[in-house]
Structures are given as C-alpha cells and as structure tokens.
Scaffold this motif. Sequence first.
Motif, short mmCIF file in Angstrom:
data_model
loop_
_atom_site.label_atom_id
_atom_site.label_comp_id
_atom_site.label_asym_id
_atom_site.label_seq_id
_atom_site.Cartn_x
_atom_site.Cartn_y
_atom_site.Cartn_z
N UNK A 54 -62.96 -37.66 53.80
CA UNK A 54 -64.20 -37.07 54.29
C UNK A 54 -65.38 -37.89 53.80
N UNK A 55 -66.04 -38.64 54.62
CA UNK A 55 -65.69 -38.77 56.03
C UNK A 55 -64.59 -39.82 56.18
N UNK A 56 -63.60 -39.52 57.00
CA UNK A 56 -62.46 -40.41 57.19
C UNK A 56 -62.83 -41.55 58.12
N UNK A 57 -62.24 -42.71 57.84
CA UNK A 57 -62.43 -43.88 58.69
C UNK A 57 -61.59 -43.72 59.96
N UNK A 60 -58.08 -44.95 59.60
CA UNK A 60 -57.24 -44.03 58.82
C UNK A 60 -56.62 -42.98 59.72
N UNK A 61 -57.44 -42.41 60.58
CA UNK A 61 -56.96 -41.37 61.50
C UNK A 61 -55.97 -41.95 62.50
N UNK A 62 -56.25 -43.15 63.01
CA UNK A 62 -55.34 -43.80 63.97
C UNK A 62 -53.97 -44.02 63.33
N UNK A 63 -53.96 -44.53 62.11
CA UNK A 63 -52.69 -44.77 61.42
C UNK A 63 -51.96 -43.46 61.11
N UNK A 64 -52.71 -42.43 60.77
CA UNK A 64 -52.13 -41.11 60.49
C UNK A 64 -51.45 -40.55 61.74
N UNK A 87 -63.02 -29.91 60.19
CA UNK A 87 -63.41 -30.15 58.81
C UNK A 87 -64.65 -31.04 58.73
N UNK A 88 -64.67 -32.08 59.55
CA UNK A 88 -65.81 -32.99 59.54
C UNK A 88 -67.07 -32.32 60.09
N UNK A 89 -66.90 -31.50 61.12
CA UNK A 89 -68.05 -30.79 61.67
C UNK A 89 -68.60 -29.78 60.66
N UNK A 90 -67.69 -29.12 59.92
CA UNK A 90 -68.14 -28.16 58.91
C UNK A 90 -68.93 -28.84 57.81
N UNK A 91 -68.59 -30.09 57.53
CA UNK A 91 -69.30 -30.85 56.49
C UNK A 91 -70.49 -31.62 57.06
N UNK A 92 -70.77 -31.38 58.35
CA UNK A 92 -71.88 -32.05 59.02
C UNK A 92 -71.68 -33.57 59.03
N UNK A 93 -70.41 -33.96 59.21
CA UNK A 93 -70.07 -35.38 59.30
C UNK A 93 -69.65 -35.70 60.73
N UNK A 94 -69.86 -36.92 61.15
CA UNK A 94 -69.37 -37.34 62.46
C UNK A 94 -67.86 -37.40 62.45
N UNK A 95 -67.22 -36.80 63.42
CA UNK A 95 -65.76 -36.75 63.44
C UNK A 95 -65.17 -38.03 64.01
N UNK A 96 -64.24 -38.65 63.27
CA UNK A 96 -63.58 -39.87 63.76
C UNK A 96 -62.63 -39.58 64.92
N UNK A 100 -62.94 -43.86 70.56
CA UNK A 100 -62.10 -44.40 71.63
C UNK A 100 -60.71 -44.73 71.12
N UNK A 101 -60.64 -45.30 69.91
CA UNK A 101 -59.35 -45.71 69.37
C UNK A 101 -58.39 -44.54 69.19
N UNK A 102 -58.89 -43.45 68.62
CA UNK A 102 -58.04 -42.27 68.40
C UNK A 102 -57.60 -41.69 69.74
N UNK A 103 -58.51 -41.59 70.69
CA UNK A 103 -58.17 -41.05 72.01
C UNK A 103 -57.13 -41.91 72.72
N UNK A 104 -57.25 -43.23 72.54
CA UNK A 104 -56.31 -44.15 73.19
C UNK A 104 -54.91 -43.99 72.60
N UNK A 105 -54.83 -43.85 71.28
CA UNK A 105 -53.53 -43.67 70.63
C UNK A 105 -52.88 -42.37 71.10
N UNK A 106 -53.65 -41.31 71.17
CA UNK A 106 -53.12 -40.02 71.63
C UNK A 106 -52.62 -40.13 73.07
#
Length: 317
Positions: A54-57, A60-64, A87-96, A100-106
Amino acid sequence: MSDIIVKKECEVDFSTEKAKKYILHAKADNTIKSYKADWKDFVSYCRERDVAYLAADVNTVINYVAEMADTKKVSTIVRRLSSISQAHQAADCGSPTFSFGVKAVIKGIKKTKGTLPNKKKAAVIEDIRMMVDTLGGSLTDIRDRALILIGFAGAFRRSELVAITINDLEFTRDGLTIMLKHSKTDQEGQGYKKGIPYGSNPETCPVRSLQDWLNQSKISEGAIFRSVNKSGRVGKKGLCDNTVAVIVKKLVKAAGLDERKYSGHSLRSGLITTAANRGVDERSIMKQSGHKSLTVMRSYIQDATLFKNNAATNVGL
C-alpha cells in the motif's frame, strides 16, 4: 471495509468510532469477510517479497495475478483484485488494479482458462421432495424440514435464512409473510416482504413445517433457526450461514444424491429453476428471489430448462 484493511494496513484515521461503524456497514458481512481474507493473502505475498502492498506497484499486482493463475479460478482472481482495489480506495490511494497491464493480464487469463463458472446444482422440487422424505420426527428433523422448505420456497440466500427472527413473521390466511430487513440487494436496509404460500401437500408445506418447528421448539423470540444438541435442547442463538450448507449436503446425501454437487445456495437456485421450468413469469420469480437484475436472475436458471420449448424438439428429427 474491514479492520484489517482500514485500521491495520491502510492506516486510515476515522475521526470517530461511529463513523467507522457506518463505513464497515457499507458492505454486506460476507463481502467484508472475503475482503479480509483476500487482503491478508495479498499482504503476505508482498511481505514475503519485501515489496510495498500500500500503495502497491502495478508490477507487483501483475506478478501476483499471474502466480494465482496457476492454482486459482478466474472468479477468485477477479474477487481478490476487487479487494485490493477497495483497500487502496479506502486509503485514498490510486488503485493499481485499474492499470492497462493488470487488465491485460486478466483478459489473457480469462481467454486461457475460460470463465465458465463451476456452479453447484440447483435443488429442484424433485430433489426437495427426496430430501424431505429422509426426515423423521426428531426435533432436529423438524427444524431441518422447516429450514429446507422455507429456504426453497422463499429463494433465500443462506445469510437471509439464518437472520429471520420471530418478529419478521406474520402468519395469514394465505400463508406466511416474512420481512427481510437486510439483503445483498438491499444494502440500505429499506427491507421488503416475501410471501410464502401454503403448500398443496402437507408433507412439503413450508408454512405448516415452520409452524410445527416453532411449536415444538417453543421459540418465542429471536432467531427462528437454531442449533439442537443431542439431548434435544434448542440453542439460544441462530445458526450461522455455513450450517445451512451442511444441512443441505446432509439431506442430499441421505436422499442418495451426490452431496459434492450441492451447496446452501442450491435452495435458492432450485426455486428459481423450478419456477422457470414450470412457466412462471420472470417478473414473479424476481419478486420472490429479490433479484434486481434480469441477467443475474437468468444465470440461476440451470439445466432443467434446457429442454423446455427447445428449438430442436419439433423440427422433425
């Protein structure tokens, strides 16, 4: 959000306990439980690799996500991404997770693994009759009969079924009215009523079965579905929602069916599937099930309707 997400990890400071209480109630209890477990898993993953959660890179999320693809279902991966995002929105952080990278992997995982859900079977009316036929006259059997029949007739979710209290019931000439104070599709707690009509067969009548259980158990206040110990003593607290699944599987097995294919949700999908197969209009089904979306409701209608008005039936084969 959960204490794990809000307090321990995100370190969001709410000014009062009352404010935090309302924020925690913005989501359904089962959703909060899922967020807790998902976030805990992601935090453990990050700590093992000594990277920020938090905030995650984005990487990191792509590899996870890529690592989860080896062992987890697509639905599980999507849900965990939602938990990370919350979790990121609750902490007022931009969500990774929005990258585009995360969406592409999914998208790639979905195309590789497919997204056909492994749904549990619907307990249609024929299954319900077989399950009820296995029950005798013990107090536990009387409770299970009422729970199964009310759960089926009302197309209740497990959490809704175990939350019903004496004060939510109103017996009338036509049957039983049950007030739902909260449900998955009623997060603001406006409440709505479900009607449970008398059955034509006394053995499978949900209203008579519930009356019998209340009379035998002598429950006069609080939750209506409770534990019964070996000596026949009724517990003071309501059952947990997981117990509904245990009872369903027990009765399915006793009926000679494969309990691995059924779950607590089979009662809900069973009523919807049975009603659709018998020509009940979709609006009436949605009124009973509490669905707001026609698309979601239709997803509950399982294989029992495959041969109803089938296009290949009357083509001369």
